[in-house]
Write an enzyme that holds these catalytic residues in place. Structure first.
Site, PDB file in Angstrom:
ATOM      1  N   GLU A  75      29.446 106.424  10.450  1.00  0.00           N
ATOM      2  CA  GLU A  75      28.654 105.458  11.309  1.00  0.00           C
ATOM      3  C   GLU A  75      29.559 104.524  12.066  1.00  0.00           C
ATOM      4  OE1 GLU A  75      27.042 103.059   8.120  1.00  0.00           O
ATOM      5  OE2 GLU A  75      25.935 104.647   7.138  1.00  0.00           O
TER       6      GLU A  75
ATOM      7  N   HIS B 206      21.456 101.689   8.539  1.00  0.00           N
ATOM      8  CA  HIS B 206      21.878 101.203   7.411  1.00  0.00           C
ATOM      9  C   HIS B 206      21.538  99.692   7.133  1.00  0.00           C
ATOM     10  CE1 HIS B 206      25.958 101.528   4.556  1.00  0.00           C
ATOM     11  NE2 HIS B 206      24.898 100.732   4.113  1.00  0.00           N
TER      12      HIS B 206
END
Length: 478
Positions: A326, A356
């Site tokens: 990420e 997220h």
């Protein structure tokens, strides 16, 4: 020199002078001639587990001058948490993003407390430079971004927020289940492109459908209740036997759940056992036209296998809120440079991709800020480890203002035979009012409150504990 305070002396053999030791005690307790026994700063949270108000006679310990406690907060930690720490008089530096490793190493060198979320990686290669660090606060559920073993072995306690954002994640899952069942994401994208596409084929109500929850912890159990309120049948799988909420039912295996569920949601930690927990075999076990939602960790789902299952029509839809890799900050980063499958994933139909944000609500972040900041304050000021994820949980009853010449010893040590005897030999010249010790793996944590301690004795007591071969970290709170 890992230590709870600035300028802690080396062990014997390093040619320390008496002046060095005196400076250490001065940093830890104020001047030797005028020890402060009742700081005016107040705690945010109650001292007792019963939720009552803090007893006004509680003696609020401080390990060293509050202006000396340096706190670094990364990734835009909620202001509620920042304010709790600032009200203690700590020096707080708050940044809105994570830092590259080289900048993080430079920043972390002299801080006592660091607060992070999910992007900052506190590996051993970083933590070894943090010589003053005594505690880490993860303002999130997960702690896989921290080398917990290394932290414990170096006397660095780690706290997280295991349930404050559970409701937010559960609500996102409920909303996303409906979005997938009705293909709302695709219809919205089409209209944004100017395309009117009113269809009902492949669109379903969620009432009467079966939800399979993998991991029936804080999030999974809350999701179970919400789903039943929507008229869904709920089954769940967990590695331990857990009491069901409502009319939900636990199944005996993951395959059994996959074969029965119309919607499958994942809420498990990142462990070696959960790596690629959902891969080609598991997709084959799922019902034709079912849906998969992952709000746990990016390593739990084999995403290339998910892409193939979607293209083959095995899955009618999917939702991902987490990914193997990420970005460290916002921007145009979600591409194949991040994960090699990203472009293929972005081109799938009825796949909801979110960055997220499961726990990213104002309510959740505020609650997390309070929960973790309170844990940090209680650890720094009192030495209590309640809720720690890498240390034994140890707590002693608070000292009171009626005990002005008492001090608290915190001794983190290697879990080897004979340590308690050696420590008590050192403490034995004083009256030990309270003592508690516990161990976790190779690390043990001892707390003791000692009465009638003369100022002149503090240096000797501290140095005697420091000189023990079992010592990981010594802290003396007065």
């Amino acid at each position: 020199m890992p230590s709870a305070a600035r300028d802690i002396p080396e062990r014997n053999g390093n040619n320390n002078t008496g002046a060095d030791i005196s400076r250490t005690v001065s940093n830890s307790f104020g001047t030797l001639d005028n020890l402060s026994t009742s700081p005016t700063a107040t705690f945010h949270s109650p001292a007792s587990s019963y939720g009552g108000l803090r007893n006004p006679s509680t003696k609020q310990l401080k390990p060293f001058h509050t202006e000396d406690i340096k706190v670094l907060l990364l990734e835009n930690v909620n202001k509620t948490g920042q304010e709790i720490l600032r009200k203690q008089g700590y020096q707080v530096e708050a940044l809105k993003s994570s830092l590259p490793e080289d900048q993080l190493i430079e920043k972390i060198r002299d801080v006592h407390v660091i607060g992070i979320r999910s992007k900052t990686q506190l590996k051993a290669s970083v933590l070894k430079h943090a010589k003053n660090l005594i505690v880490i606060g993860c303002f999130c559920i997960g702690t896989n971004q921290v080398d917990l073993k290394y932290a414990a072995e170096n006397g660095i306690c780690v706290f997280n927020s295991p349930f404050s954002n559970s409701r937010s994640v559960a609500e996102q899952m409920i909303g996303t289940i409906i979005v997938l069942a009705r293909q709302i994401g695709d219809r919205s994208n089409e209209l944004h492109r100017g395309e009117w596409n009113k269809v009902s084929a492949g669109c379903w109500e969620v009432r009467g459908k079966t939800l399979g929850i993998v991991g029936y912890g804080h999030v999974g159990s809350q999701l179970s209740v919400l789903a039943e309120a929507m008229g869904m049948k709920v089954i769940y799988y967990d590695v331990v036997n857990l009491m069901s909420m409502g009319t939900s039912a636990q199944v005996h295996s993951l395959d059994e759940l996959l074969q029965q569920a119309d919607f499958v949601t994942l809420h498990v930690p990142e462990l070696p056992e959960t790596m690629d927990m959902i891969s080609t075999h598991q997709f084959e076990q799922m019902k034709q036209g079912s849906y998969l939602l992952n709000a746990s960790r990016g390593s739990v789902v084999d995403i290339p296998a998910l892409i193939e299952a979607s293209k083959a029509g095995k899955l009618a839809g999917a939702a991902l809120d987490v990914y193997p890799n990420e970005p460290g900050g916002n921007g145009q980063h979600f591409n194949n440079d991040l994960n090699s499958f990203t472009e293929d994933l972005r081109n799938l139909k009825n796949v909801v991709l979110t960055p997220h944000i499961g726990g990213s609500t104002e309510e959740a972040q505020s609650a997390i800020g309070v929960e973790v900041a309170d844990s940090l304050v209680n650890y720094v000021n009192l030495g209590t480890t309640s809720g720690a994820v890498n240390m034994p949980e140890v707590k002693l009853r608070s000292l009171t203002l009626d005990e002005p010449n008492h001090l608290r010893v915190v001794y983190i040590h290697k879990n080897v035979p004979g340590v308690l005897r050696r420590v008590n030999e050192i403490l034995g010249d004083h009256n030990v009012d309270k003592q508690m010790t516990d161990s976790r793996g190779d690390v043990a944590y001892l707390m003791a409150d000692i009465s009638n301690v003369n100022t002149s004795e503090i240096k000797t007591l501290y140095q005697s504990l420091e000189d023990l071969g079992s010592r990981i970290r010594t802290r003396v709170l007065y």
